[in-house]
Design a protein around this motif. Structure first.
Motif, mmCIF file in Angstrom:
data_model
loop_
_atom_site.group_PDB
_atom_site.id
_atom_site.type_symbol
_atom_site.label_atom_id
_atom_site.label_comp_id
_atom_site.label_asym_id
_atom_site.label_seq_id
_atom_site.Cartn_x
_atom_site.Cartn_y
_atom_site.Cartn_z
ATOM 1 N N TRP A 29 7.279 -17.671 -2.085
ATOM 2 C CA TRP A 29 7.113 -17.895 -3.525
ATOM 3 C C TRP A 29 5.621 -18.067 -3.790
ATOM 4 N N ARG A 30 5.137 -17.495 -4.870
ATOM 5 C CA ARG A 30 3.706 -17.589 -5.178
ATOM 6 C C ARG A 30 3.519 -18.050 -6.614
ATOM 7 N N ALA A 31 2.531 -18.917 -6.792
ATOM 8 C CA ALA A 31 2.222 -19.381 -8.148
ATOM 9 C C ALA A 31 0.724 -19.582 -8.249
ATOM 10 N N PHE A 35 8.085 -14.054 -6.216
ATOM 11 C CA PHE A 35 8.248 -14.167 -4.763
ATOM 12 C C PHE A 35 8.052 -12.794 -4.123
ATOM 13 N N GLN A 36 7.681 -12.840 -2.841
ATOM 14 C CA GLN A 36 7.592 -11.612 -2.049
ATOM 15 C C GLN A 36 8.446 -11.816 -0.808
ATOM 16 N N ALA A 37 9.383 -10.901 -0.565
ATOM 17 C CA ALA A 37 10.188 -10.993 0.652
ATOM 18 C C ALA A 37 9.302 -10.598 1.839
ATOM 19 N N GLY A 46 -3.237 0.504 7.141
ATOM 20 C CA GLY A 46 -2.861 -0.720 6.418
ATOM 21 C C GLY A 46 -1.377 -0.998 6.555
ATOM 22 N N ASP A 47 -0.766 -1.538 5.495
ATOM 23 C CA ASP A 47 0.654 -1.908 5.543
ATOM 24 C C ASP A 47 1.566 -0.700 5.742
ATOM 25 N N ALA A 48 1.136 0.492 5.373
ATOM 26 C CA ALA A 48 1.973 1.684 5.573
ATOM 27 C C ALA A 48 2.224 1.902 7.061
ATOM 28 N N SER A 97 5.768 2.985 2.121
ATOM 29 C CA SER A 97 4.985 4.225 2.090
ATOM 30 C C SER A 97 5.799 5.515 1.899
ATOM 31 N N THR A 98 5.416 6.294 0.892
ATOM 32 C CA THR A 98 6.014 7.632 0.697
ATOM 33 C C THR A 98 5.555 8.557 1.820
ATOM 34 N N VAL A 99 4.271 8.435 2.194
ATOM 35 C CA VAL A 99 3.733 9.320 3.241
ATOM 36 C C VAL A 99 4.518 9.105 4.534
ATOM 37 N N LYS A 129 -1.330 9.037 -10.239
ATOM 38 C CA LYS A 129 -1.099 10.156 -9.308
ATOM 39 C C LYS A 129 -0.142 9.699 -8.218
ATOM 40 N N SER A 130 1.117 10.110 -8.330
ATOM 41 C CA SER A 130 2.125 9.673 -7.372
ATOM 42 C C SER A 130 2.434 10.812 -6.402
ATOM 43 N N LEU A 131 2.119 10.606 -5.145
ATOM 44 C CA LEU A 131 2.350 11.655 -4.141
ATOM 45 C C LEU A 131 3.852 11.861 -3.940
ATOM 46 N N ILE A 147 -4.051 8.336 -0.228
ATOM 47 C CA ILE A 147 -2.907 8.012 -1.083
ATOM 48 C C ILE A 147 -2.732 6.496 -1.102
ATOM 49 N N GLY A 148 -2.884 5.909 -2.290
ATOM 50 C CA GLY A 148 -2.788 4.454 -2.434
ATOM 51 C C GLY A 148 -4.154 3.870 -2.734
ATOM 52 N N GLY A 149 -4.247 3.185 -3.892
ATOM 53 C CA GLY A 149 -5.551 2.700 -4.363
ATOM 54 C C GLY A 149 -5.717 1.205 -4.270
ATOM 55 N N SER A 150 -5.015 0.566 -3.305
ATOM 56 C CA SER A 150 -5.194 -0.877 -3.104
ATOM 57 C C SER A 150 -6.298 -1.074 -2.047
ATOM 58 N N VAL A 151 -6.310 -2.231 -1.391
ATOM 59 C CA VAL A 151 -7.428 -2.514 -0.484
ATOM 60 C C VAL A 151 -7.489 -1.553 0.709
ATOM 61 N N GLY A 152 -6.317 -1.126 1.227
ATOM 62 C CA GLY A 152 -6.331 -0.203 2.370
ATOM 63 C C GLY A 152 -6.981 1.126 1.988
HETATM 64 C C1 LIG Z 1 2.868 -13.654 0.765
HETATM 65 C C2 LIG Z 1 1.737 -12.827 1.289
HETATM 66 C C3 LIG Z 1 0.545 -13.450 1.650
HETATM 67 C C4 LIG Z 1 -0.518 -12.693 2.156
HETATM 68 N N1 LIG Z 1 -1.649 -13.341 2.520
HETATM 69 C C5 LIG Z 1 -2.682 -12.625 3.047
HETATM 70 C C6 LIG Z 1 -3.867 -13.287 3.493
HETATM 71 O O1 LIG Z 1 -4.014 -14.504 3.397
HETATM 72 N N2 LIG Z 1 -4.858 -12.519 4.026
HETATM 73 C C7 LIG Z 1 -4.732 -11.168 4.134
HETATM 74 O O2 LIG Z 1 -5.671 -10.523 4.624
HETATM 75 N N3 LIG Z 1 -3.616 -10.522 3.733
HETATM 76 C C8 LIG Z 1 -2.583 -11.213 3.205
HETATM 77 N N4 LIG Z 1 -1.443 -10.569 2.827
HETATM 78 C C9 LIG Z 1 -1.302 -9.125 3.114
HETATM 79 C C10 LIG Z 1 -2.083 -8.205 2.216
HETATM 80 O O3 LIG Z 1 -1.820 -8.505 0.859
HETATM 81 C C11 LIG Z 1 -1.657 -6.747 2.532
HETATM 82 O O4 LIG Z 1 -1.707 -6.562 3.926
HETATM 83 C C12 LIG Z 1 -2.553 -5.739 1.880
HETATM 84 O O5 LIG Z 1 -2.469 -5.857 0.468
HETATM 85 C C13 LIG Z 1 -2.110 -4.310 2.262
HETATM 86 O O6 LIG Z 1 -2.877 -3.383 1.578
HETATM 87 P P1 LIG Z 1 -2.456 -1.831 1.553
HETATM 88 O O7 LIG Z 1 -3.538 -1.156 0.775
HETATM 89 O O8 LIG Z 1 -2.140 -1.350 2.927
HETATM 90 O O9 LIG Z 1 -1.076 -1.774 0.748
HETATM 91 P P2 LIG Z 1 -0.710 -2.247 -0.723
HETATM 92 O O10 LIG Z 1 -1.570 -3.365 -1.164
HETATM 93 O O11 LIG Z 1 0.774 -2.443 -0.717
HETATM 94 O O12 LIG Z 1 -1.066 -0.995 -1.640
HETATM 95 C C14 LIG Z 1 -0.399 0.242 -1.595
HETATM 96 C C15 LIG Z 1 -0.807 1.031 -2.839
HETATM 97 O O13 LIG Z 1 -0.253 2.339 -2.744
HETATM 98 C C16 LIG Z 1 0.244 2.727 -4.021
HETATM 99 N N5 LIG Z 1 1.283 3.751 -3.786
HETATM 100 C C17 LIG Z 1 2.517 3.561 -3.246
HETATM 101 N N6 LIG Z 1 3.185 4.750 -3.179
HETATM 102 C C18 LIG Z 1 2.352 5.693 -3.685
HETATM 103 C C19 LIG Z 1 2.473 7.103 -3.887
HETATM 104 N N7 LIG Z 1 3.594 7.780 -3.558
HETATM 105 N N8 LIG Z 1 1.423 7.782 -4.436
HETATM 106 C C20 LIG Z 1 0.263 7.114 -4.787
HETATM 107 N N9 LIG Z 1 0.117 5.764 -4.625
HETATM 108 C C21 LIG Z 1 1.140 5.071 -4.068
HETATM 109 C C22 LIG Z 1 0.792 1.422 -4.601
HETATM 110 O O14 LIG Z 1 0.932 1.488 -5.996
HETATM 111 C C23 LIG Z 1 -0.271 0.414 -4.138
HETATM 112 O O15 LIG Z 1 -1.305 0.268 -5.062
HETATM 113 C C24 LIG Z 1 -0.384 -11.274 2.298
HETATM 114 C C25 LIG Z 1 0.809 -10.643 1.910
HETATM 115 C C26 LIG Z 1 1.857 -11.407 1.420
HETATM 116 C C27 LIG Z 1 3.151 -10.716 1.048
#
Ligand SMILES: Cc1cc2nc3c(=O)[nH]c(=O)nc-3n(C[C@H](O)[C@H](O)[C@H](O)COP(=O)(O)OP(=O)(O)OC[C@H]3O[C@@H](n4cnc5c(N)ncnc54)[C@H](O)[C@@H]3O)c2cc1C
Length: 413
Positions: free
Chosen positions: A171-173, A287-289, A307-309, A151-153, A116-118, A9-14
């Protein structure tokens, strides 16, 4: 025998590291992403570590210069444009999009599903079922929650446990290289640049372009600016033009023009004119908090968080993506060696200790900024300006720190 099947669940890098690693040990792995459109062009730059390069190499992705921009010099700029300090370094600056694309293109047709939202999960002794908002169901042997800091999970298994706001935002630009005027380009593009307004931290460096190009002329310039921000101010930033507050984040397209104008005016006032010029040219800075979260558990039967979850660390160790890769590698190796139940137990124990260690490291690194929110007599860091030597030691020692936290987690986990 049928291949074991993981629902991710989740199609980002994790999620993509998990899918690719599980496929490499012979599993079938399907990714479910809630966004209906391909994730791309987030543009954000990331630092990388040797531990990340090792995992990508194992997946057949060499982490060479096509993955990022090598940097060998750090400069410190003051408000009068002067480079008051200059140091040697070795850094490879990549981008979220570059790492994402290299993992995404390895996923076979049909194994990465958008829209596909879990919403819930059911499990029994023989397997697990994921239930999506469109009513569809998928059956598998294992479910991985790689669905980010909100994370929903995780919410299904640890209801109410939420990340804590750290008291500042990033802040990001970003600006395309071709849009940077020549005199500024000459001063900035070969370097990693710091500005140190009192109590703040401003970083800027070249990254791959919006379509992941690393050739000169086609790259981009990335800014990350950490700024103390009270919860009240954050709520204001997250309130759109119609008066609706979106919580602790807001889609960049809804950020109010007056907030953007204020951020640009602050850049003019506080940082070197070269980088302020770039910040101002981005039509849509956002910006990202910054949050902290340590999950008390990461495994719930046939469910694992990754990952971040699982652990949300402040970005200072620059290891969020690296942790995604290392979580995925550990999970796959543990399951391959020990089977699902014992493998997940080992993953929870060892990667849990690693994730918690990274969160604590991020808190230590960020304490300089959070200290600024306290009255002066209560601050641990009395100086308002960061010392160059300390910053260089922390920044260039990051990979060693990550390795130390990893080794410690293997001893204690
Ligand atoms: C300011 C900032 C700077 C950073 N700099 C760095 C750096 O220099 N180096 C580094 O390694 N990392 C850095 N990071 C951290 C990095 O971006 C994250 O750790 C990484 O993106 C986490 O990936 P993830 O796949 O765990 O989560 P995310 O990237 O948050 O992806 C989660 C995915 O799950 C999907 N999702 C959510 N809920 C559901 C659901 N119910 N059903 C289906 N899909 C769902 C979302 O749409 C999303 O695509 C930085 C972060 C920030 C905020």
């Amino acid at each position: 025998m049928a291949r074991q099947r993981a629902l991710i669940i989740g199609g980002s890098v994790g999620g993509l590291f998990a899918a690719n690693m599980l496929r490499s040990i012979g599993w079938d792995a399907i990714v479910f992403e809630r966004n209906a459109e391909e994730l791309s062009g987030r543009g954000a730059g990331i630092s990388t570590h040797p531990q990340l390069h090792d995992v990508t190499k194992r997946l057949g992705i060499p982490f060479d210069n096509s993955m990022g921009i090598p940097i060998d010099t750090v400069i410190f700029l003051d408000h009068d444009s002067r480079a008051y300090d200059r140091r040697d370094t070795v850094r490879l600056m990549s981008s979220w999009g570059r790492v994402f694309a290299s993992l995404r293109e390895r996923m076979p047709e049909g194994s990465y599903r958008l829209g596909k939202s879990l919403v819930s999960v059911e499990q029994d002794e023989s397997g697990i079922t994921a239930i999506f908002s469109d009513g569809s169901r998928e059956r598998g042997d294992l479910l991985i929650g790689a669905d980010g800091g909100r994370s929903t999970v995780r919410e299904l298994f640890l209801p109410g446990q939420q990340p804590q706001y750290a008291g500042y935002v990033a802040w990001r630009a970003m600006l395309d290289e071709r849009d940077v005027k020549p005199d500024i380009h000459e001063q900035l593009f070969a370097n990693y640049t710091y500005c140190l307004p009192p109590g703040e931290l401003f970083l800027a460096y070249p990254v791959p372009g919006r379509n992941n190009e690393t050739q000169p002329g086609q790259r981009a310039y990335n800014i990350v600016w950490y700024r103390p921000t009270t919860p009240e101010k954050l709520a204001d930033f997250c309130t759109d033009a119609s008066g609706k507050c979106h919580g602790t984040s807001i889609p960049p397209t809804l950020l109010r023009p007056d907030v953007i104008a204020w951020a640009k005016a602050q850049a003019r006032e506080l940082v070197a004119p070269q980088v302020a010029w770039i910040f101002e040219r981005d039509p849509r800075p956002f910006f990202q908090a910054i949050f902290d979260f340590i999950s008390p558990r990461t495994v719930f039967g046939r469910v694992a968080l990754l990952g971040d979850a699982a652990f949300l660390a402040r970005p200072h160790p620059g290891a969020g993506t690296t942790k995604c890769a290392m979580d995925a590698e550990h999970l796959a190796d543990s399951i391959a060696a020990l089977g699902i139940e014992a493998g997940l137990a080992k993953y929870q124990r060892e990667q849990g200790a690693f994730g918690a260690g990274l969160v604590r490291q991020g808190q230590r690194d960020g304490s300089y900024i959070t200290d600024q929110l306290k009255p002066r007599e209560q601050r641990r860091n009395k100086d308002v300006s960061w010392a160059v030597d300390d910053l260089m030691r922390d920044h260039d020692g990051r990979s060693v720190q990550v390795q130390r936290i990893l080794e410690e987690s293997r001893r204690t986990g």
